[in-house]
Structures are given as C-alpha cells and as structure tokens.
Design an enzyme around this catalytic site. Structure first.
Site, short mmCIF file in Angstrom:
data_model
loop_
_atom_site.label_atom_id
_atom_site.label_comp_id
_atom_site.label_asym_id
_atom_site.label_seq_id
_atom_site.Cartn_x
_atom_site.Cartn_y
_atom_site.Cartn_z
N ASN A 38 0.80 -1.06 0.04
CA ASN A 38 -0.12 0.07 -0.08
C ASN A 38 1.07 1.33 0.04
OD1 ASN A 38 -2.01 1.94 0.61
ND2 ASN A 38 -2.47 1.29 2.44
N LYS A 40 -0.01 4.37 -0.26
CA LYS A 40 -0.85 5.44 0.33
C LYS A 40 -0.52 6.52 -0.55
CE LYS A 40 -0.10 3.35 4.72
NZ LYS A 40 -0.14 3.52 6.14
N HIS A 133 -9.57 0.71 4.51
CA HIS A 133 -8.17 0.75 5.00
C HIS A 133 -8.70 1.88 6.53
CE1 HIS A 133 -4.38 2.22 6.37
NE2 HIS A 133 -3.84 1.20 5.70
N GLU A 135 -7.20 3.98 7.75
CA GLU A 135 -6.83 5.49 7.39
C GLU A 135 -8.24 6.06 6.78
OE1 GLU A 135 -3.29 5.50 5.52
OE2 GLU A 135 -2.44 4.86 7.42
N GLU A 209 -5.67 -5.69 10.35
CA GLU A 209 -4.49 -4.54 10.53
C GLU A 209 -5.07 -3.78 11.98
OE1 GLU A 209 -2.60 -3.36 6.69
OE2 GLU A 209 -4.17 -1.82 6.99
N GLY A 215 2.12 1.82 10.85
CA GLY A 215 2.88 2.81 10.54
C GLY A 215 3.64 3.15 12.04
N SER A 255 3.00 -2.44 10.42
CA SER A 255 4.55 -2.25 10.78
C SER A 255 5.36 -3.58 10.09
CB SER A 255 5.08 -2.18 11.95
OG SER A 255 4.39 -0.67 12.29
#
Ligand code: PEP
Length: 323
Positions: A38, A40, A133, A135, A209, A215, A255
């Site tokens: 990904n 992003k 996702h 985010e 996730e 991250g 991560s």
C-alpha cells in the site's frame, strides 16, 4: 447469522513464555500466499518509476503480489510492472446513503467531484482495490456499512478486493478486538453474501490490521496475530461457509518489514501481508513477498496453482458453483 461467544484464550498450564503461535490454529486456509503493498499518498512520478524498476528486478515465487500506487500513478504502474505483479486502487466510490436491495450500488458514476468509481477501475482493467483501510475509516469517516457497500459494488464490477479490518489500541485493551472485527466482517458479509451476483473466494482478501500497529513500528505478536486470524476464519466458517473460510486469504498488516516478516510468515493462518512503509523499498518488499516459501514450509504444504477460487450462491444461499 448465528452468534458466537468468544472466550479469551486460556494459557496452557506449562506454556513456554512464547508458545509456538501456530498451535493456536484450529484450521488453516488453502489459499495462495498474497502480499499487498500500500503506497498510500506517497511518491512522485520519478520515485514511482524507481520503485517499479526495483520491483521488476526482484524474483518472486509462488506468491500473488498486489501493489497499490496513488490513483495518478496507476496507469504508469499497469504499463511498466512485470508479471506477477498486479495493481490495486486504494479506494473506490459508492454513494453512502444509497439503499440498493440488489447490493449492486450500480450507476455510481455521476456528480461526485473528486471520486473514482469501480466502473472506472473496471474500464481501465485495474484488477484489485483496497477498501476499508483504517485511514479511510478514521480520517474520512467510512462506516462499516459504507465499506460493505463498497465491497459489494467492487465485486459486482469484477474487482478483487482487499478489505481491511482491525481494532484501535483502546478497543484491544478493553477486550473488544473480536467484537469490532466481527462487526466489520458482518457489514461485508451482509452485502456480498448475496444470491444474484456476489462471490467470496480468493478474490476477497481480508487484511487484519490492528490500528495501533500501522505505521508505528509496533508489530502485533505472532500469538496475537494467529489468534485473531484463526477467529476470523472461524467466523467465516460459521457465518458464510466452510469453503469460503478455507479459500479466503487473511493478511496481516501493521509495521511488517524485511526483518520481522519471516517469523510472522510461519503462522498457519497468515496467508500473506499488507505492507505500508516497507512496500516503498523495492528490495525489502520483494523479500517480504518471498516469505511465501517460509510459510509453505512451516505449514507443510505446497502452494496451489489454481489461485482463483470463486463461490456463487443460489437464491437459498446454497453453494452452487466453485471455480
Ligand atoms: C498499512 O497502512 O496498511 C500498513 C500496514 O502500514 P505499515 O506497514 O507502514 O504499518
């Protein structure tokens, strides 16, 4: 749908400090290892080209690999990435308030400034899309229901989907991890377990996730990952079908990097990874993809060649076709 009560896993009386996590599994999937990158909202035309060169220089074996550049670079990536790389969009549109009893949410092109529809991805032959996702859920307010509609709509247009699920740290610490994930899964199952058009199978990949691991450099422990993955698979068996539970690939994301990937790949219920930061480094990403070999060795089976498995259901919800 049947409700299940989940009890926290009990530690065996003489468990070693770190029990081999794959022992937790009740069943493992049969799908081919699949790794997603990904990208992003990172990169420029130049950096994307460099990354693609690095990826093309790598050798991949027995693994499906999907990379998701920003929309503007999808075309470049489609034109220059070599097989077996496939390309994914990072999102696609469906009207949130739309109610569609057919679960198709069609006619989604129109006055939606700034959006990209599944029809357009289909038109450009983009094979995959990442949906839900964290985010998108947290920064853009996407609800479980909205994500479920997007998945149904994307599947209706023939797109393969990586649908992300996962809990916040607060939810984990208050013991709500599986409640959160099951609600996210239920919203998807409600939409795609539809008689007329939907199909589960290997084209719907679930990415677990944990939000606290994305991250942050904080990776979930193998025990935490295996535990959640096994419960997701059990949920699919109980609420969709045993066949779908076995065919669905469940990725871990959070991560993952070139150093920690091997330990995670040994887990029986990890069918691949969804990688953010480390997918921007070509050599590292290729290494992560090739932990497919570690996975197959650990679980003691060979990869399947027939990587595409599709399930369709008749009007009564009975399985009618597997291909
Ligand atoms: C992600 O955003 O999907 C992700 C897993 O990111 P990272 O690997 O950087 O934690």
């Amino acid at each position: 749908m049947r409700a299940r009560t989940l009890e926290p896993p009990r530690a065996p009386a003489r468990a070693p400090a770190r029990a081999p996590a794959r022992d937790v599994a009740a069943r493992a999937g049969r799908g081919r290892f699949v790794v997603g990158g990904n990208w992003k909202c990172h990169g420029s035309r130049a950096s994307v080209r460099t990354l693609i060169e690095e990826l093309n220089a790598g050798t991949l074996k027995d693994v499906d690999v999907v990379v998701a550049p920003p929309f503007l670079y999808l075309d470049d990536a489609m034109a220059t990435l070599k097989a077996p790389y496939e390309v994914a969009a990072q999102n696609c549109w469906v009207e949130p308030g739309l109610v569609d009893p057919t679960h198709r949410y069609d006619s989604e092109t129109g006055a939606f400034t700034g959006e990209v529809s599944a029809e357009m991805l289909e038109d450009l032959r983009i094979p995959w899309v990442i949906l839900g996702h964290s985010e998108r859920r947290s920064l853009f307010g996407e609800s479980n229901e909205f994500v479920g509609k997007k998945v149904a709509h994307a599947r209706y247009h023939g797109l393969s989907v990586i649908v992300c699920v996962g809990e916040t740290l607060e939810e984990r610490e208050s013991g709500k991890t599986m409640d959160v994930i099951f609600s996210q899964l239920k919203a998807v199952a409600t939409e795609i377990d539809d008689k007329e058009h939907s199909s589960w199978g290997s084209q719907v990949v679930i990415a677990y996730e944990p939000i606290w691991a994305i991250g942050t450099g904080k990776v979930a422990t193998p025990e935490q990952v295996q535990d959640v993955h096994a419960k997701i698979r059990q949920w699919l068996a109980d609420n969709v079908s045993e066949e779908v539970a076995l065919a669905t690939r469940i990725q871990y994301g959070g991560s993952v990097n070139a150093t920690n990937c091997s330990e995670l790949a040994r887990l029986s219920d990890i069918d691949g990874f969804l990688v953010g930061g480390a997918s921007l480094k070509g050599e590292d990403f290729v290494k992560i993809c090739n932990t497919s070999a570690v996975h197959y060795k650990a679980i003691g089976r060979k990869p399947r060649d027939d990587s595409v498995v599709t399930f369709s259901f008749d009007e009564d919800g009975e399985l009618i076709d597997t291909k």
